[in-house]
Scaffold this active site. Structure first.
Site, PDB file in Angstrom:
ATOM      1  N   GLU A  45     -20.355 -42.605 -18.662  1.00  0.00           N
ATOM      2  CA  GLU A  45     -20.935 -43.303 -19.805  1.00  0.00           C
ATOM      3  C   GLU A  45     -22.438 -43.384 -19.581  1.00  0.00           C
ATOM      4  OE1 GLU A  45     -18.947 -47.043 -20.252  1.00  0.00           O
ATOM      5  OE2 GLU A  45     -16.977 -46.084 -20.044  1.00  0.00           O
ATOM      6  N   ASP A  56     -24.324 -56.912 -22.265  1.00  0.00           N
ATOM      7  CA  ASP A  56     -24.670 -56.546 -20.897  1.00  0.00           C
ATOM      8  C   ASP A  56     -25.113 -57.754 -20.071  1.00  0.00           C
ATOM      9  OD1 ASP A  56     -24.200 -53.896 -21.544  1.00  0.00           O
ATOM     10  OD2 ASP A  56     -26.254 -53.569 -22.212  1.00  0.00           O
TER      11      ASP A  56
END
Length: 254
Positions: A45, A56
């Site tokens: 990824e 995140d």
């Protein structure tokens, strides 16, 4: 057949690695991809850095910020990846937020990804309903798989809708926290893994968030097709650089 679907058919537990493109240094993107592929990683990824990354945790946020400061942009990433299929055959997924894709132009972005050899996207802030109504046909036109996230809070009804719209795998977020904020899995997470496994979804699941060791990789893959590691790998890059990538992969899969 899309490379993601081919990989999902293999009779093994899959290891997917996430990293931020342009980190630690702007020109590290391709060498990192090549070293991961050489050392047996199943999927990669590639994080497209964005200034406001909702899902995140601090480790990935910091790597994304550093990558932006290094000069990473969508155009730079596409330029770096233009010859990637000469050396790398495993599935490559771009993970990022929808704003940069919109700015680039959704169809232009898809077309460029197909030309380069990108296999799919993970776009955490693109709702499945919006994708289904506005973008599914476009993504499929360019043979791009869009991967959706589910969490312990996602209802069974929503999970089944996501499963019906999906044509690759489902990204199963192990907990409701951000990336990199936990270590090990407790009863709540394991019960959630078991619950999803018993739903008999048509798309396999790959578990992410909280996987950083061989033990957590094995825990996750007992119930799912594979596991995704991001924050732990970025910390490894930060501490040892790209030359010791093989040590990290051996640590996860001895």
């Amino acid at each position: 057949m899309n490379r993601i679907n081919q990989k999902l058919q293999e009779n093994k537990k899959l290891l997917s690695i996430y990293f931020s493109a342009g980190y630690p240094n702007l020109k590290d993107t391709v060498p990192i991809i090549q070293k991961l592929a050489e050392n047996g990683v199943d999927m990669i990824e590639i994080g497209l850095p964005f200034s406001d990354p909702l899902a995140d945790g601090p480790t990935i946020q910091a790597s994304s910020t550093k990558a932006l400061k290094n000069g990473m942009t969508t155009e730079v990433l596409f330029n770096q990846l233009k010859d990637i299929r000469k050396t790398v055959s495993i599935p490559l997924i771009i993970m990022g937020y929808f704003n940069p894709i919109l700015q680039y132009g959704v169809e232009a972005f898809c077309k460029k990804c197909q030309e380069i050899g990108i296999d799919g996207f993970i776009i955490p802030d693109l709702p499945v309903d919006v994708y289904h109504d506005n973008y599914k046909a476009l993504f499929e036109k360019y043979n791009l798989i869009n991967v959706f996230l589910i969490t312990p809070q996602t209802s069974d009804e929503r999970i089944r809708f996501i499963d019906s719209v999906s044509n690759g795998f489902i990204y199963m977020v192990s907990s409701s926290s951000v990336t990199g904020s936990q270590s090990g899995f407790g009863k709540a997470e394991l019960d959630y893994f078991k619950r999803i496994a018993t739903m008999n979804l048509k798309n396999p699941q790959i578990i992410g968030f909280g996987i950083s060791t061989n033990e957590t990789f094995n825990q996750a893959t007992e119930y799912a097709k594979g596991a995704i590691i991001g924050s732990a790998f970025i910390k490894h890059l930060e501490n040892t650089g790209i030359e010791k990538i093989h040590n990290f992969i051996k640590f996860i899969q001895p």
